[in-house]
Design a protein around this motif. Structure first.
Motif, PDB file in Angstrom:
ATOM      1  N   GLU A 189     -22.262   8.691 -48.936  1.00 50.43           N
ATOM      2  CA  GLU A 189     -22.353   9.063 -50.348  1.00 50.43           C
ATOM      3  C   GLU A 189     -21.114   9.863 -50.780  1.00 50.43           C
ATOM      4  OE1 GLU A 189     -24.481  10.135 -48.002  1.00 50.43           O
ATOM      5  OE2 GLU A 189     -26.168   8.780 -48.267  1.00 50.43           O
ATOM      6  N   ASN A 190     -20.718   9.676 -52.008  1.00 45.42           N
ATOM      7  CA  ASN A 190     -19.610  10.430 -52.621  1.00 45.42           C
ATOM      8  C   ASN A 190     -18.309  10.356 -51.835  1.00 45.42           C
ATOM      9  OD1 ASN A 190     -21.307  11.318 -54.689  1.00 45.42           O
ATOM     10  ND2 ASN A 190     -22.138  12.892 -53.325  1.00 45.42           N
ATOM     11  N   ARG A 191     -18.119   9.257 -51.134  1.00 40.42           N
ATOM     12  CA  ARG A 191     -16.901   9.040 -50.345  1.00 40.42           C
ATOM     13  C   ARG A 191     -16.753  10.026 -49.187  1.00 40.42           C
ATOM     14  NH1 ARG A 191     -17.526   4.994 -52.761  1.00 40.42           N
ATOM     15  NH2 ARG A 191     -16.013   3.882 -54.037  1.00 40.42           N
ATOM     16  N   LEU A 192     -17.839  10.693 -48.835  1.00 41.55           N
ATOM     17  CA  LEU A 192     -17.782  11.592 -47.668  1.00 41.55           C
ATOM     18  C   LEU A 192     -18.124  10.768 -46.428  1.00 41.55           C
ATOM     19  CD1 LEU A 192     -19.298  14.821 -49.221  1.00 41.55           C
ATOM     20  CD2 LEU A 192     -16.941  14.426 -48.509  1.00 41.55           C
ATOM     21  N   ASN A 193     -17.260   9.805 -46.177  1.00 41.39           N
ATOM     22  CA  ASN A 193     -17.516   8.816 -45.145  1.00 41.39           C
ATOM     23  C   ASN A 193     -17.444   9.413 -43.743  1.00 41.39           C
ATOM     24  OD1 ASN A 193     -17.403   6.912 -47.322  1.00 41.39           O
ATOM     25  ND2 ASN A 193     -15.194   7.156 -47.270  1.00 41.39           N
ATOM     26  N   ASP A 194     -18.160   8.785 -42.819  1.00 39.54           N
ATOM     27  CA  ASP A 194     -18.087   9.218 -41.418  1.00 39.54           C
ATOM     28  C   ASP A 194     -16.965   8.471 -40.718  1.00 39.54           C
ATOM     29  OD1 ASP A 194     -20.255  10.978 -41.495  1.00 39.54           O
ATOM     30  OD2 ASP A 194     -21.700   9.360 -41.131  1.00 39.54           O
ATOM     31  N   ARG A 195     -16.161   9.206 -39.979  1.00 41.32           N
ATOM     32  CA  ARG A 195     -15.068   8.584 -39.219  1.00 41.32           C
ATOM     33  C   ARG A 195     -15.048   9.165 -37.803  1.00 41.32           C
ATOM     34  NH1 ARG A 195      -9.552   9.520 -42.151  1.00 41.32           N
ATOM     35  NH2 ARG A 195      -8.926   7.921 -40.648  1.00 41.32           N
ATOM     36  N   ILE A 196     -15.150   8.292 -36.829  1.00 38.22           N
ATOM     37  CA  ILE A 196     -15.086   8.754 -35.445  1.00 38.22           C
ATOM     38  C   ILE A 196     -13.934   8.023 -34.768  1.00 38.22           C
ATOM     39  CG2 ILE A 196     -16.282   8.895 -33.224  1.00 38.22           C
ATOM     40  CD1 ILE A 196     -18.048  10.355 -35.006  1.00 38.22           C
ATOM     41  N   GLU A 197     -13.050   8.793 -34.162  1.00 37.84           N
ATOM     42  CA  GLU A 197     -11.872   8.207 -33.518  1.00 37.84           C
ATOM     43  C   GLU A 197     -11.946   8.387 -31.999  1.00 37.84           C
ATOM     44  OE1 GLU A 197      -7.391   8.756 -34.857  1.00 37.84           O
ATOM     45  OE2 GLU A 197      -7.931  10.148 -33.261  1.00 37.84           O
ATOM     46  N   TYR A 198     -11.528   7.351 -31.282  1.00 32.56           N
ATOM     47  CA  TYR A 198     -11.408   7.416 -29.815  1.00 32.56           C
ATOM     48  C   TYR A 198      -9.928   7.242 -29.486  1.00 32.56           C
ATOM     49  CZ  TYR A 198     -16.388   5.833 -29.620  1.00 32.56           C
ATOM     50  OH  TYR A 198     -17.747   5.665 -29.753  1.00 32.56           O
ATOM     51  N   ASN A 199      -9.393   8.159 -28.693  1.00 36.36           N
ATOM     52  CA  ASN A 199      -8.003   8.078 -28.248  1.00 36.36           C
ATOM     53  C   ASN A 199      -7.964   7.982 -26.745  1.00 36.36           C
ATOM     54  OD1 ASN A 199      -5.442   8.506 -29.764  1.00 36.36           O
ATOM     55  ND2 ASN A 199      -6.879   9.807 -30.928  1.00 36.36           N
ATOM     56  N   PHE A 200      -7.192   7.055 -26.228  1.00 32.66           N
ATOM     57  CA  PHE A 200      -7.102   6.950 -24.759  1.00 32.66           C
ATOM     58  C   PHE A 200      -6.038   7.920 -24.269  1.00 32.66           C
ATOM     59  CE2 PHE A 200      -6.359   4.602 -20.702  1.00 32.66           C
ATOM     60  CZ  PHE A 200      -7.657   4.705 -20.250  1.00 32.66           C
ATOM     61  N   ASP A 201      -6.491   8.889 -23.489  1.00 33.14           N
ATOM     62  CA  ASP A 201      -5.629   9.994 -23.116  1.00 33.14           C
ATOM     63  C   ASP A 201      -5.997  10.412 -21.697  1.00 33.14           C
ATOM     64  OD1 ASP A 201      -3.896  12.085 -23.502  1.00 33.14           O
ATOM     65  OD2 ASP A 201      -5.434  13.437 -24.288  1.00 33.14           O
ATOM     66  N   ASN A 202      -5.021  10.461 -20.799  1.00 34.77           N
ATOM     67  CA  ASN A 202      -5.296  10.881 -19.414  1.00 34.77           C
ATOM     68  C   ASN A 202      -6.415  10.069 -18.774  1.00 34.77           C
ATOM     69  OD1 ASN A 202      -3.672  12.732 -18.203  1.00 34.77           O
ATOM     70  ND2 ASN A 202      -4.509  14.430 -19.443  1.00 34.77           N
ATOM     71  N   ASN A 203      -6.356   8.766 -18.990  1.00 38.11           N
ATOM     72  CA  ASN A 203      -7.365   7.875 -18.417  1.00 38.11           C
ATOM     73  C   ASN A 203      -8.785   8.076 -18.938  1.00 38.11           C
ATOM     74  OD1 ASN A 203      -6.539   5.781 -16.950  1.00 38.11           O
ATOM     75  ND2 ASN A 203      -6.795   6.772 -14.944  1.00 38.11           N
ATOM     76  N   ASN A 204      -8.888   8.691 -20.095  1.00 38.79           N
ATOM     77  CA  ASN A 204     -10.183   9.014 -20.673  1.00 38.79           C
ATOM     78  C   ASN A 204     -10.191   8.723 -22.159  1.00 38.79           C
ATOM     79  OD1 ASN A 204     -12.611  10.101 -19.767  1.00 38.79           O
ATOM     80  ND2 ASN A 204     -11.421  11.742 -18.747  1.00 38.79           N
ATOM     81  N   TRP A 205     -11.351   8.365 -22.699  1.00 44.41           N
ATOM     82  CA  TRP A 205     -11.448   8.198 -24.144  1.00 44.41           C
ATOM     83  C   TRP A 205     -11.874   9.525 -24.760  1.00 44.41           C
ATOM     84  CZ3 TRP A 205      -9.355   4.308 -26.706  1.00 44.41           C
ATOM     85  CH2 TRP A 205      -9.127   3.112 -26.037  1.00 44.41           C
ATOM     86  N   ARG A 206     -10.961  10.144 -25.522  1.00 43.18           N
ATOM     87  CA  ARG A 206     -11.238  11.418 -26.187  1.00 43.18           C
ATOM     88  C   ARG A 206     -11.794  11.085 -27.577  1.00 43.18           C
ATOM     89  NH1 ARG A 206      -8.257  15.485 -28.765  1.00 43.18           N
ATOM     90  NH2 ARG A 206      -6.516  14.060 -29.083  1.00 43.18           N
ATOM     91  N   ILE A 207     -12.916  11.716 -27.901  1.00 47.01           N
ATOM     92  CA  ILE A 207     -13.596  11.370 -29.156  1.00 47.01           C
ATOM     93  C   ILE A 207     -13.501  12.514 -30.143  1.00 47.01           C
ATOM     94  CG2 ILE A 207     -15.816  10.662 -30.160  1.00 47.01           C
ATOM     95  CD1 ILE A 207     -16.603   9.560 -27.455  1.00 47.01           C
ATOM     96  N   ARG A 208     -13.131  12.219 -31.380  1.00 46.48           N
ATOM     97  CA  ARG A 208     -13.126  13.279 -32.388  1.00 46.48           C
ATOM     98  C   ARG A 208     -13.590  12.738 -33.735  1.00 46.48           C
ATOM     99  NH1 ARG A 208      -7.077  14.636 -33.885  1.00 46.48           N
ATOM    100  NH2 ARG A 208      -6.446  12.505 -34.274  1.00 46.48           N
ATOM    101  N   THR A 209     -14.033  13.667 -34.551  1.00 51.85           N
ATOM    102  CA  THR A 209     -14.484  13.317 -35.892  1.00 51.85           C
ATOM    103  C   THR A 209     -13.330  13.581 -36.849  1.00 51.85           C
ATOM    104  OG1 THR A 209     -16.681  14.065 -35.247  1.00 51.85           O
ATOM    105  CG2 THR A 209     -16.277  13.834 -37.606  1.00 51.85           C
ATOM    106  N   LEU A 210     -13.075  12.645 -37.742  1.00 51.34           N
ATOM    107  CA  LEU A 210     -11.970  12.824 -38.700  1.00 51.34           C
ATOM    108  C   LEU A 210     -12.523  13.049 -40.103  1.00 51.34           C
ATOM    109  CD1 LEU A 210      -9.596   9.897 -37.620  1.00 51.34           C
ATOM    110  CD2 LEU A 210      -9.589  12.261 -36.795  1.00 51.34           C
ATOM    111  N   ALA A 211     -11.788  13.786 -40.875  1.00 50.93           N
ATOM    112  CA  ALA A 211     -12.179  13.994 -42.284  1.00 50.93           C
ATOM    113  C   ALA A 211     -12.033  12.678 -43.038  1.00 50.93           C
ATOM    114  CB  ALA A 211     -11.272  15.051 -42.894  1.00 50.93           C
ATOM    115  N   PRO A 212     -12.920  12.430 -43.991  1.00 55.14           N
ATOM    116  CA  PRO A 212     -12.856  11.166 -44.735  1.00 55.14           C
ATOM    117  C   PRO A 212     -11.663  11.115 -45.699  1.00 55.14           C
ATOM    118  CG  PRO A 212     -14.620  12.535 -45.584  1.00 55.14           C
ATOM    119  CD  PRO A 212     -14.068  13.257 -44.388  1.00 55.14           C
TER     120      PRO A 212
END
Ligand SMILES: Cc1cc2nc3c(=O)[nH]c(=O)nc-3n(C[C@H](O)[C@H](O)[C@H](O)COP(=O)(O)O)c2cc1C
Length: 212
Positions: A189-212
């Protein structure tokens, strides 16, 4: 009169995407979303935008069909001598985008593109109907052609010379984009979209939430 498209907007809000409900493996998360899109029989659910960058740093993008995916990456098939083929040769980094409006979802995937081995390209080539195999063999994708008629004549000549029995041309085959970044986007709603990013770093997938 031109319709005022600036006013076209669609309020999202059918679902949420939280860090706590996603899978820690982005390939599995992709599979969950992709299978939902396929199950809903969305038109061209496997269509994706591929962006590449040329030797002189100019980006370009086009739609392709995803033909396979697994933990090694995302595969598509094309003409190696096409514009995208030239870009990938000069700069192997690319980006994919899937958009499923009916699910209010976007997936972005970035990484390095490599050619598939010739056995995998042969396998897919021979799964295609003969008409598509003929077109792939004849069409000088991305090059200027004088006319549609000339292309049709080239197809007819090829059919006369080769019938249904011909090899995959060396200039046509598969690529695999090997991801080091995924982003899953769910409209809210109201463009407050959910964004979840995975970055491959040090042989691991690092997960973070990004601002819409
Ligand atoms: C829905 C859709 C699916 C497409 N699938 C493919 C594909 O799988 N492979 C391909 O080479 N081109 C496909 N195309 C055509 C490409 O968008 C593009 O025109 C072509 O690959 C040439 O791109 P290039 O000149 O940037 O290399 C598709 C187009 C659409 C609209």
């Amino acid at each position: 009169m031109k319709k005022d498209f600036k006013k076209l907007r669609h309020e999202y809000g059918m679902a949420e995407l939280n860090k706590s409900d996603i899978n820690s493996n982005p390939f599995t998360q992709f599979q969950i979303w992709f299978e939902q899109a396929v199950k809903m029989e969305l038109p061209d659910a496997n269509a994706m935008t591929l962006a590449t960058v040329s030797a002189d740093n100019k980006p370009s993008a086009r739609i392709l069909l995803l033909k396979d995916y697994n933990e090694k990456g995302f595969c598509f098939f094309t003409n190696y001598k096409s514009r995208k083929g030239g870009d990938i040769k000069a700069n192997p980094y690319g980006a994919l985008v899937f958009f499923w409006p009916e699910l209010e979802r976007q997936i972005r995937i970035e990484g390095k593109i490599e050619k598939l081995d010739s056995k995998s390209s042969d396998e897919y080539f021979f799964e295609r109907p003969v008409g598509s195999r003929t077109a792939a063999s004849v069409s000088p994708q991305s090059e200027e052609i004088e006319s549609r008629e000339i292309l049709s004549r080239m197809i007819e000549t090829f059919k006369k010379d080769n019938g249904d029995d011909f090899k995959r041309p060396a200039f046509w085959g598969g690529y695999r984009l090997v991801p080091d970044l995924f982003e899953f986007w769910q409209g809210r709603e109201n463009r407050l979209n959910d964004r979840i990013e995975y970055n491959f770093d040090n042989n691991n997938w690092r997960i973070r939430t990004l601002a819409p």
